[in-house]
Design a protein around this motif. Structure first.
Motif, PDB file in Angstrom:
ATOM      1  N   GLY A  68      63.600  47.645  94.076  1.00  0.00           N
ATOM      2  CA  GLY A  68      64.318  48.112  92.893  1.00  0.00           C
ATOM      3  C   GLY A  68      65.308  49.231  93.157  1.00  0.00           C
ATOM      4  N   ARG A  69      65.454  49.645  94.389  1.00  0.00           N
ATOM      5  CA  ARG A  69      66.299  50.784  94.770  1.00  0.00           C
ATOM      6  C   ARG A  69      67.570  50.270  95.444  1.00  0.00           C
ATOM      7  N   PRO A  70      68.738  50.449  94.831  1.00  0.00           N
ATOM      8  CA  PRO A  70      69.971  49.918  95.419  1.00  0.00           C
ATOM      9  C   PRO A  70      70.663  50.919  96.340  1.00  0.00           C
ATOM     10  N   ILE A  71      71.390  50.403  97.302  1.00  0.00           N
ATOM     11  CA  ILE A  71      72.348  51.212  98.050  1.00  0.00           C
ATOM     12  C   ILE A  71      73.608  51.348  97.195  1.00  0.00           C
ATOM     13  N   TRP A  72      74.080  52.546  97.059  1.00  0.00           N
ATOM     14  CA  TRP A  72      75.211  52.866  96.196  1.00  0.00           C
ATOM     15  C   TRP A  72      76.442  52.017  96.523  1.00  0.00           C
ATOM     16  N   HIS A  73      76.976  51.379  95.493  1.00  0.00           N
ATOM     17  CA  HIS A  73      78.238  50.630  95.578  1.00  0.00           C
ATOM     18  C   HIS A  73      78.262  49.635  96.736  1.00  0.00           C
ATOM     19  N   TYR A  74      77.129  48.968  96.965  1.00  0.00           N
ATOM     20  CA  TYR A  74      77.042  48.057  98.109  1.00  0.00           C
ATOM     21  C   TYR A  74      77.946  46.844  97.981  1.00  0.00           C
ATOM     22  N   ASN A  75      78.352  46.490  96.755  1.00  0.00           N
ATOM     23  CA  ASN A  75      79.081  45.236  96.551  1.00  0.00           C
ATOM     24  C   ASN A  75      80.556  45.373  96.931  1.00  0.00           C
ATOM     25  N   GLN A  76      80.978  44.520  97.866  1.00  0.00           N
ATOM     26  CA  GLN A  76      82.392  44.461  98.228  1.00  0.00           C
ATOM     27  C   GLN A  76      83.190  43.579  97.266  1.00  0.00           C
ATOM     28  N   THR A  77      82.499  42.712  96.542  1.00  0.00           N
ATOM     29  CA  THR A  77      83.143  41.824  95.572  1.00  0.00           C
ATOM     30  C   THR A  77      82.374  41.890  94.256  1.00  0.00           C
ATOM     31  N   PRO A  78      83.022  41.577  93.125  1.00  0.00           N
ATOM     32  CA  PRO A  78      82.319  41.610  91.834  1.00  0.00           C
ATOM     33  C   PRO A  78      81.123  40.673  91.779  1.00  0.00           C
ATOM     34  N   GLY A  79      81.199  39.534  92.490  1.00  0.00           N
ATOM     35  CA  GLY A  79      80.123  38.566  92.416  1.00  0.00           C
ATOM     36  C   GLY A  79      78.837  38.984  93.095  1.00  0.00           C
ATOM     37  N   GLU A  80      78.859  40.061  93.878  1.00  0.00           N
ATOM     38  CA  GLU A  80      77.654  40.535  94.562  1.00  0.00           C
ATOM     39  C   GLU A  80      76.799  41.456  93.703  1.00  0.00           C
ATOM     40  N   TYR A  81      77.241  41.736  92.461  1.00  0.00           N
ATOM     41  CA  TYR A  81      76.557  42.752  91.651  1.00  0.00           C
ATOM     42  C   TYR A  81      76.747  42.432  90.182  1.00  0.00           C
ATOM     43  N   ASP A  82      75.694  42.669  89.366  1.00  0.00           N
ATOM     44  CA  ASP A  82      75.731  42.266  87.963  1.00  0.00           C
ATOM     45  C   ASP A  82      75.831  43.417  86.975  1.00  0.00           C
ATOM     46  N   GLY A  83      76.024  44.653  87.440  1.00  0.00           N
ATOM     47  CA  GLY A  83      76.188  45.785  86.534  1.00  0.00           C
ATOM     48  C   GLY A  83      74.908  46.476  86.137  1.00  0.00           C
ATOM     49  N   ARG A  84      73.771  46.073  86.687  1.00  0.00           N
ATOM     50  CA  ARG A  84      72.484  46.586  86.197  1.00  0.00           C
ATOM     51  C   ARG A  84      72.241  48.058  86.485  1.00  0.00           C
ATOM     52  N   PHE A  85      72.964  48.661  87.434  1.00  0.00           N
ATOM     53  CA  PHE A  85      72.737  50.067  87.764  1.00  0.00           C
ATOM     54  C   PHE A  85      73.814  50.992  87.201  1.00  0.00           C
ATOM     55  N   ASP A  86      74.668  50.467  86.337  1.00  0.00           N
ATOM     56  CA  ASP A  86      75.706  51.311  85.732  1.00  0.00           C
ATOM     57  C   ASP A  86      75.063  52.366  84.823  1.00  0.00           C
ATOM     58  N   ARG A  87      75.676  53.530  84.782  1.00  0.00           N
ATOM     59  CA  ARG A  87      75.189  54.609  83.929  1.00  0.00           C
ATOM     60  C   ARG A  87      76.313  55.624  83.770  1.00  0.00           C
ATOM     61  N   SER A  88      76.103  56.615  82.938  1.00  0.00           N
ATOM     62  CA  SER A  88      77.050  57.717  82.823  1.00  0.00           C
ATOM     63  C   SER A  88      76.450  58.948  83.496  1.00  0.00           C
ATOM     64  N   LEU A  89      77.331  59.858  83.935  1.00  0.00           N
ATOM     65  CA  LEU A  89      76.919  61.104  84.557  1.00  0.00           C
ATOM     66  C   LEU A  89      77.703  62.253  83.930  1.00  0.00           C
ATOM     67  N   THR A  90      77.022  63.350  83.686  1.00  0.00           N
ATOM     68  CA  THR A  90      77.668  64.529  83.133  1.00  0.00           C
ATOM     69  C   THR A  90      77.746  65.619  84.184  1.00  0.00           C
ATOM     70  N   HIS A  91      78.951  66.175  84.359  1.00  0.00           N
ATOM     71  CA  HIS A  91      79.189  67.254  85.309  1.00  0.00           C
ATOM     72  C   HIS A  91      79.595  68.490  84.507  1.00  0.00           C
ATOM     73  N   THR A  92      78.944  69.603  84.736  1.00  0.00           N
ATOM     74  CA  THR A  92      79.197  70.811  83.954  1.00  0.00           C
ATOM     75  C   THR A  92      79.697  71.942  84.841  1.00  0.00           C
ATOM     76  N   GLY A  93      80.462  72.828  84.236  1.00  0.00           N
ATOM     77  CA  GLY A  93      80.991  73.982  84.952  1.00  0.00           C
ATOM     78  C   GLY A  93      81.207  75.132  83.999  1.00  0.00           C
ATOM     79  N   PRO A  94      81.778  76.208  84.487  1.00  0.00           N
ATOM     80  CA  PRO A  94      81.942  77.399  83.644  1.00  0.00           C
ATOM     81  C   PRO A  94      82.871  77.206  82.458  1.00  0.00           C
ATOM     82  N   ALA A  95      83.715  76.152  82.486  1.00  0.00           N
ATOM     83  CA  ALA A  95      84.665  75.947  81.388  1.00  0.00           C
ATOM     84  C   ALA A  95      84.308  74.776  80.488  1.00  0.00           C
ATOM     85  N   GLY A  96      83.291  74.001  80.848  1.00  0.00           N
ATOM     86  CA  GLY A  96      82.964  72.855  80.014  1.00  0.00           C
ATOM     87  C   GLY A  96      82.317  71.744  80.803  1.00  0.00           C
ATOM     88  N   LYS A  97      82.498  70.503  80.354  1.00  0.00           N
ATOM     89  CA  LYS A  97      81.850  69.373  81.005  1.00  0.00           C
ATOM     90  C   LYS A  97      82.818  68.211  81.130  1.00  0.00           C
TER      91      LYS A  97
END
Length: 464
Positions: free
Chosen positions: A392-421
């Motif tokens: 169940g553990r994927p290697i990050w961005h392993y797919n060289q083509t769209p057909g090698e991956y179905d989108g199941r590990f997509d997510r959002s990430l929030t990055h924060t700093g002194p001025a906002g996010k």
């Protein structure tokens, strides 16, 4: 689940088992099913560079990088002048970037120009002249063999070798190391040849202005954190894009699939890092080592490092001592965490001896190979494999083509700093594709200092 082979000195053993913090078993995707099992490829050499022809990289003119979204060296929102840093740390980021320029060289070499040297240096007073002269030049070893010397006399510069074009679907890429001087102990001491941990004496060697939280408000260059306790080198690291070049050290942590590098750190947080002792099969504290360890890591696509502001993924380490999830803790009483290095180099044996590092991509996943006279065990070869998706553990961005991956590990990430996010809304969507490339050298513009000698780089593909 595919069994992970580990070759030690020519003998095959098996590395199996779950470690604390590993992801649970998930339903198999088409990519996983296709990877069960895969025959081992038989390789043939497609391209090879042994540096017999004199390199001309150092004579190429410097070009100022405009650091815009249309720059030849632009990659994504984590570029040196990227959207993320401005969103989380302006006006400090804009103000601090205006105090410096970045100059670059991009020179193709080898048969049909299949390799490219990327050289970069900072111009801190904006006088049109880089503050140091990093480069890649031909050198002659004591045995008369010609090789390439990566030279980086100052930490505010970077030099990498990369392929000019993206790598094929299945490949083996390898490099031979004949010299390394990017930190670590020599004959028991971190101080030698007028340097400490590979850094020449000098003041104000800091990470300015790129940190994982953007620019630090109110801090001038010399009040940024010092970099001199951390040195290292990328022996062979696979990226998820084909435009690898030196940048501020934060951005590349979002762009790696497979990592084969050194991190020679005496920083306080490194006291809990571990090194495998292949002779005993047990982890030891990095404090007991020589600071010449090699990290063999598969970058996780389902877990991110909050301590790095989500600008970078967690690692999964395969070592002769077993498997270790970078999101967990290991060893007696959980004393170790973060990094589990696979082996230690013995730089004093170079250039008489040599190390070979390789990464392979086949129909099932990636394999890291390390060969050389390692500390504790002498001459040995280790092969460490990870499927594209394993337990169940994927290697990050392993797919060289769209057909090698179905989108199941997509997510959002929030990055924060002194001025906002800033929110990266889609980290890995369906329909995406990520070419494989590699870098050898130092891709950081604000970390690492030293030199290295490489005498062979080869690209192999399956026969037939």
């Amino acid at each position: 689940m595919r069994r992970r082979g580990l070759v030690v000195g020519g003998l095959l053993t098996l590395a199996l088992g779950m470690q604390p913090g590993m992801s649970p078993e998930a339903p198999a995707t088409a990519a996983e099913q296709a990877a069960e099992p895969a025959p081992t490829p038989v390789w043939r050499v497609l391209r090879a560079e042994s540096f017999t022809k004199t390199l001309t990289v150092n004579s190429a003119p410097w070009v100022r990088d405009p650091q815009t979204a249309t720059s030849r060296w632009a990659v994504d929102q984590f570029d040196d002048n990227g959207r993320v840093w401005h969103a989380i740390s302006d006006p400090a980021m804009t103000r601090q970037l205006r105090t410096m320029n970045v100059y670059r060289k991009r020179v193709a070499f080898g048969t049909d120009g299949w390799l490219t040297a990327e050289v970069a240096a900072v111009d801190k007073n904006r006088n049109g002249i880089p503050d140091s002269q990093p480069g890649l030049a031909t050198t002659v070893l004591p045995d008369g063999q010609r090789a390439a010397r990566i030279s980086e006399p100052s930490w505010d510069a970077g030099v990498v070798i990369r392929p000019t074009r993206a790598l094929p679907a299945a490949y083996r890429v390898e490099m031979t190391l004949r010299g390394i001087d990017f930190g670590g102990k020599r004959h028991g001491s971190l101080q030698y040849a007028g340097k400490t941990n590979g850094y020449r004496t000098g003041t104000c060697k800091t990470a300015f202005p790129w940190t994982f939280s953007g620019a630090i408000p109110g801090r001038p260059r010399c009040r940024y954190p010092s970099v001199t306790k951390e040195n290292g080198f990328y022996f062979l690291t696979i990226l998820d894009h084909a435009n690898g070049a030196p940048h501020g050290n934060a951005g590349i942590h979002y762009r790696r699939k497979v990592v084969l590098d050194s991190y020679n750190s005496q920083a306080s947080w490194s006291a809990s890092n571990a090194i495998c002792n292949p002779a005993t099969g047990k982890l030891e504290s990095t404090l007991a080592g020589t600071y010449n360890a090699v990290n063999a890591a598969f970058v996780r696509g389902d877990a991110f490092r909050r301590e790095n502001n989500n600008v970078g993924n967690q690692y999964f380490f395969r070592t002769p001592c077993g498997d270790f999830d970078g999101a967990g803790r290991w060893g007696p009483d959980g004393r170790y965490r973060d990094l589990a290095s696979s082996v230690e180099l013995r730089p004093e044996l170079l250039p008489t001896k040599r190390y070979r590092f390789a990464v392979e991509r086949d129909a099932s996943g990636y394999t890291i190979e390390l060969t050389g006279p390692f500390r504790h065990v002498g001459q040995a070869t280790y092969r460490l494999h990870h499927d594209f998706v394993e337990d169940g553990r994927p290697i990050w961005h392993y797919n060289q083509t769209p057909g090698e991956y179905d989108g199941r590990f997509d997510r959002s990430l929030t990055h924060t700093g002194p001025a906002g996010k800033y929110v990266t809304r889609h980290t890995w969507p369906a329909g995406s594709a990520y070419p494989d490339s590699f870098v050898i050298g130092d891709p950081h513009l604000n970390f690492y200092e030293g030199s290295a000698v490489v005498d062979d780089v080869r690209l192999l593909v399956p026969t037939g």
